[in-house]
Design an enzyme around this catalytic site. Structure first.
Site, PDB file in Angstrom:
ATOM      1  N   CYS A   1     -27.909  -3.505  32.822  1.00  0.00           N
ATOM      2  CA  CYS A   1     -28.999  -3.133  32.678  1.00  0.00           C
ATOM      3  C   CYS A   1     -28.708  -0.704  33.246  1.00  0.00           C
ATOM      4  CB  CYS A   1     -29.620  -3.171  33.682  1.00  0.00           C
ATOM      5  SG  CYS A   1     -30.192  -5.259  33.284  1.00  0.00           S
TER       6      CYS A   1
ATOM      7  N   SER B   1     -33.467 -15.270  39.837  1.00  0.00           N
ATOM      8  CA  SER B   1     -33.965 -13.753  38.581  1.00  0.00           C
ATOM      9  C   SER B   1     -32.588 -14.064  37.799  1.00  0.00           C
ATOM     10  CB  SER B   1     -34.365 -12.848  39.571  1.00  0.00           C
ATOM     11  OG  SER B   1     -34.279 -11.656  38.007  1.00  0.00           O
TER      12      SER B   1
ATOM     13  N   GLU C   1     -25.910 -11.061  37.645  1.00  0.00           N
ATOM     14  CA  GLU C   1     -26.757 -11.879  37.313  1.00  0.00           C
ATOM     15  C   GLU C   1     -26.460 -13.234  37.657  1.00  0.00           C
ATOM     16  OE1 GLU C   1     -28.686 -14.042  34.809  1.00  0.00           O
ATOM     17  OE2 GLU C   1     -28.947 -12.069  34.813  1.00  0.00           O
TER      18      GLU C   1
ATOM     19  N   CYS D   1     -35.323  -3.374  44.998  1.00  0.00           N
ATOM     20  CA  CYS D   1     -34.955  -4.038  43.579  1.00  0.00           C
ATOM     21  C   CYS D   1     -34.510  -2.333  42.956  1.00  0.00           C
ATOM     22  CB  CYS D   1     -36.335  -4.210  43.333  1.00  0.00           C
ATOM     23  SG  CYS D   1     -36.549  -4.743  41.627  1.00  0.00           S
TER      24      CYS D   1
ATOM     25  N   CYS E   1     -30.461   0.410  36.667  1.00  0.00           N
ATOM     26  CA  CYS E   1     -29.371  -0.708  38.096  1.00  0.00           C
ATOM     27  C   CYS E   1     -28.588   0.054  38.699  1.00  0.00           C
ATOM     28  CB  CYS E   1     -29.604  -2.364  37.824  1.00  0.00           C
ATOM     29  SG  CYS E   1     -29.437  -3.380  39.269  1.00  0.00           S
TER      30      CYS E   1
ATOM     31  N   CYS F   1     -32.737 -11.929  50.196  1.00  0.00           N
ATOM     32  CA  CYS F   1     -31.966 -11.375  48.788  1.00  0.00           C
ATOM     33  C   CYS F   1     -30.293 -11.304  48.751  1.00  0.00           C
ATOM     34  CB  CYS F   1     -32.882 -10.482  48.821  1.00  0.00           C
ATOM     35  SG  CYS F   1     -32.267  -9.866  46.802  1.00  0.00           S
TER      36      CYS F   1
ATOM     37  N   CYS G   1     -21.334  -6.500  38.544  1.00  0.00           N
ATOM     38  CA  CYS G   1     -22.417  -7.177  37.036  1.00  0.00           C
ATOM     39  C   CYS G   1     -22.251  -6.692  36.220  1.00  0.00           C
ATOM     40  CB  CYS G   1     -24.442  -6.706  37.996  1.00  0.00           C
ATOM     41  SG  CYS G   1     -24.241  -8.103  36.546  1.00  0.00           S
TER      42      CYS G   1
ATOM     43  N   ASN H   1     -37.588   1.990  41.677  1.00  0.00           N
ATOM     44  CA  ASN H   1     -36.539   2.664  42.623  1.00  0.00           C
ATOM     45  C   ASN H   1     -35.490   3.789  42.499  1.00  0.00           C
ATOM     46  OD1 ASN H   1     -38.306   1.274  44.543  1.00  0.00           O
ATOM     47  ND2 ASN H   1     -37.470  -0.795  43.899  1.00  0.00           N
TER      48      ASN H   1
ATOM     49  N   GLU I   1     -23.696  -6.599  49.256  1.00  0.00           N
ATOM     50  CA  GLU I   1     -25.012  -5.858  49.750  1.00  0.00           C
ATOM     51  C   GLU I   1     -26.468  -7.946  49.809  1.00  0.00           C
ATOM     52  OE1 GLU I   1     -25.166  -2.048  50.381  1.00  0.00           O
ATOM     53  OE2 GLU I   1     -26.096  -2.939  48.413  1.00  0.00           O
TER      54      GLU I   1
ATOM     55  N   SER J   1     -35.836 -10.763  34.385  1.00  0.00           N
ATOM     56  CA  SER J   1     -35.989  -9.687  34.191  1.00  0.00           C
ATOM     57  C   SER J   1     -36.671  -8.745  33.201  1.00  0.00           C
ATOM     58  CB  SER J   1     -35.526  -8.610  34.819  1.00  0.00           C
ATOM     59  OG  SER J   1     -34.530  -9.191  35.698  1.00  0.00           O
ATOM     60  N   LEU J   2     -37.942  -8.434  32.676  1.00  0.00           N
ATOM     61  CA  LEU J   2     -38.428  -8.200  31.369  1.00  0.00           C
ATOM     62  C   LEU J   2     -38.136  -7.059  31.614  1.00  0.00           C
ATOM     63  CD1 LEU J   2     -39.488  -9.529  28.469  1.00  0.00           C
ATOM     64  CD2 LEU J   2     -42.151  -9.185  30.098  1.00  0.00           C
ATOM     65  N   HIS J   3     -38.912  -6.650  31.518  1.00  0.00           N
ATOM     66  CA  HIS J   3     -38.922  -4.942  31.869  1.00  0.00           C
ATOM     67  C   HIS J   3     -39.280  -3.858  30.355  1.00  0.00           C
ATOM     68  CE1 HIS J   3     -37.334  -5.345  36.168  1.00  0.00           C
ATOM     69  NE2 HIS J   3     -35.932  -5.778  35.297  1.00  0.00           N
TER      70      HIS J   3
END
Length: 330
Positions: free
Chosen positions: A104, A179, A148, A321, A107, A93, A100, A278, A80, A202-204
């Site tokens: 995470c 990213s 990634e 995201c 996600c 994007c 992946c 999201n 996508e 991407s820290l989060h």
């Protein structure tokens, strides 16, 4: 391309002509008007594949005009991409992998794992296909879709060089953002290889305990190793890093977490992009209330950490995201 054309008995300068046509979004050899008909016929007879991808599904947001494209790859995998419209231009994007393997927890892209890396051509074609379908010119790329990017570093590097090439797309390096979820060794390499390309991390989370619970990569490269790599990156490039911080209700969104984040990033050339989660049904995580996101933002700014709350686009079509998936054919 030069070697292939020479194998057909053609001069190698024809490769540059064909290359330029490809990155104008050409869909067939017949459109390559400055290439001799005899060569175009040879290419068709040679069964050369231009790598054209046509979307099998296009969704358009009723909220902001964002478009999400589902592309089926030649081997049956699907990816996508998301086209977003801003005042300063159009941004796409793109995905860097089919699936992946980073795992995470919040996600959707990691559900189902990794199928394979995308080639540089498949990464480029997402932009070209979106332009053909939409009729819109795209002048910014973010490599933040499924996958990634640093786990596919060789193809990512080829993609950046190709899309920047003056003979092809000629897109400026500063119009590209990559990213990563935190593959620390690749960050310093990226600084030397592409000092003009924007970097997002991407820290989060503000500490190892929370980050490891959300992002398995932290067990391999802990948060202090990651921030150390980021400091070396800014020393090498003198460029600001964007830290993506998804706010998850009851997990990482309190003022205590904001204070810890400020301590972690103190003195680092950076900007924090706060992203109210999201929702993805399978993860079980919930979205931070807007007032709590604003309180978190105010605290960061009071401590001298530049920050914004991201304007989410395409949420009604699962194009925001963390919502992109390996396949949406069902």
């Amino acid at each position: 391309m030069e070697a292939f054309l020479e194998s057909l008995g053609e001069p190698k300068f024809r490769a540059k002509q064909i290359f330029a046509w490809l990155y104008r979004g050409t869909e067939s050899f017949e459109q390559m008007s400055n290439v001799p008909v005899s060569l175009r016929e040879k290419l068709v007879e040679s069964d050369v594949n231009l790598g054209i991808m046509k979307p099998i599904k296009v969704q358009c947001s009723k909220l902001d005009g964002t478009r999400k494209y589902l592309f089926e790859l030649y081997d049956g995998n699907a990816i996508e991409s998301v086209l977003m419209k801003y005042k300063y231009g159009n941004t796409i994007c793109i995905s860097s992998q089919a699936g992946c393997r980073m795992g995470c927890k919040f996600c959707a892209s990691t559900i189902g794992g990794l199928r394979r890396n995308l080639t540089a051509g498949e990464m480029s074609e997402q932009l070209l296909a979106a332009e053909r379908q939409s009729g819109e010119h795209i002048n910014h790329i973010v490599v933040m879709g499924t996958g990634e990017p640093f786990d596919n570093y060789e193809n990512l590097s080829a993609f950046i060089k190709i899309i920047n090439d003056k003979a092809g797309r000629n897109l400026g390096m500063r119009n590209i953002t990559v990213s990563t979820c935190g593959l620390a060794p690749a960050i310093e390499k990226f600084a030397y290889d592409f000092p003009q390309v924007n970097l997002a991390i991407s820290l989060h989370a503000p500490d190892d305990k929370i980050r490891s619970s959300m992002m398995p990569v932290n067990k391999r490269y802990n948060i202090h190793e990651l921030i150390g790599a980021c400091r070396r990156y800014t020393d090498i490039t003198s460029r600001r890093i964007t830290f993506e911080y998804t706010l998850v209700r009851g997990v990482n969104d309190s003022l205590h977490h904001a204070e810890e984040l400020c301590k972690l990033l103190k003195g680092l050339l950076c900007h924090v992009n706060l992203i109210p989660l999201n929702k993805v049904l399978e993860t079980g995580f919930d979205t931070t209330a807007r007032k709590d996101a604003e309180r978190f933002l105010d605290f960061l700014e009071s401590k001298g950490i530049p920050a914004t709350i991201r304007r989410e686009m395409g949420d009604d079509i699962d194009g925001a995201c963390g919502q992109l998936r390996l396949s949406g054919k069902k």
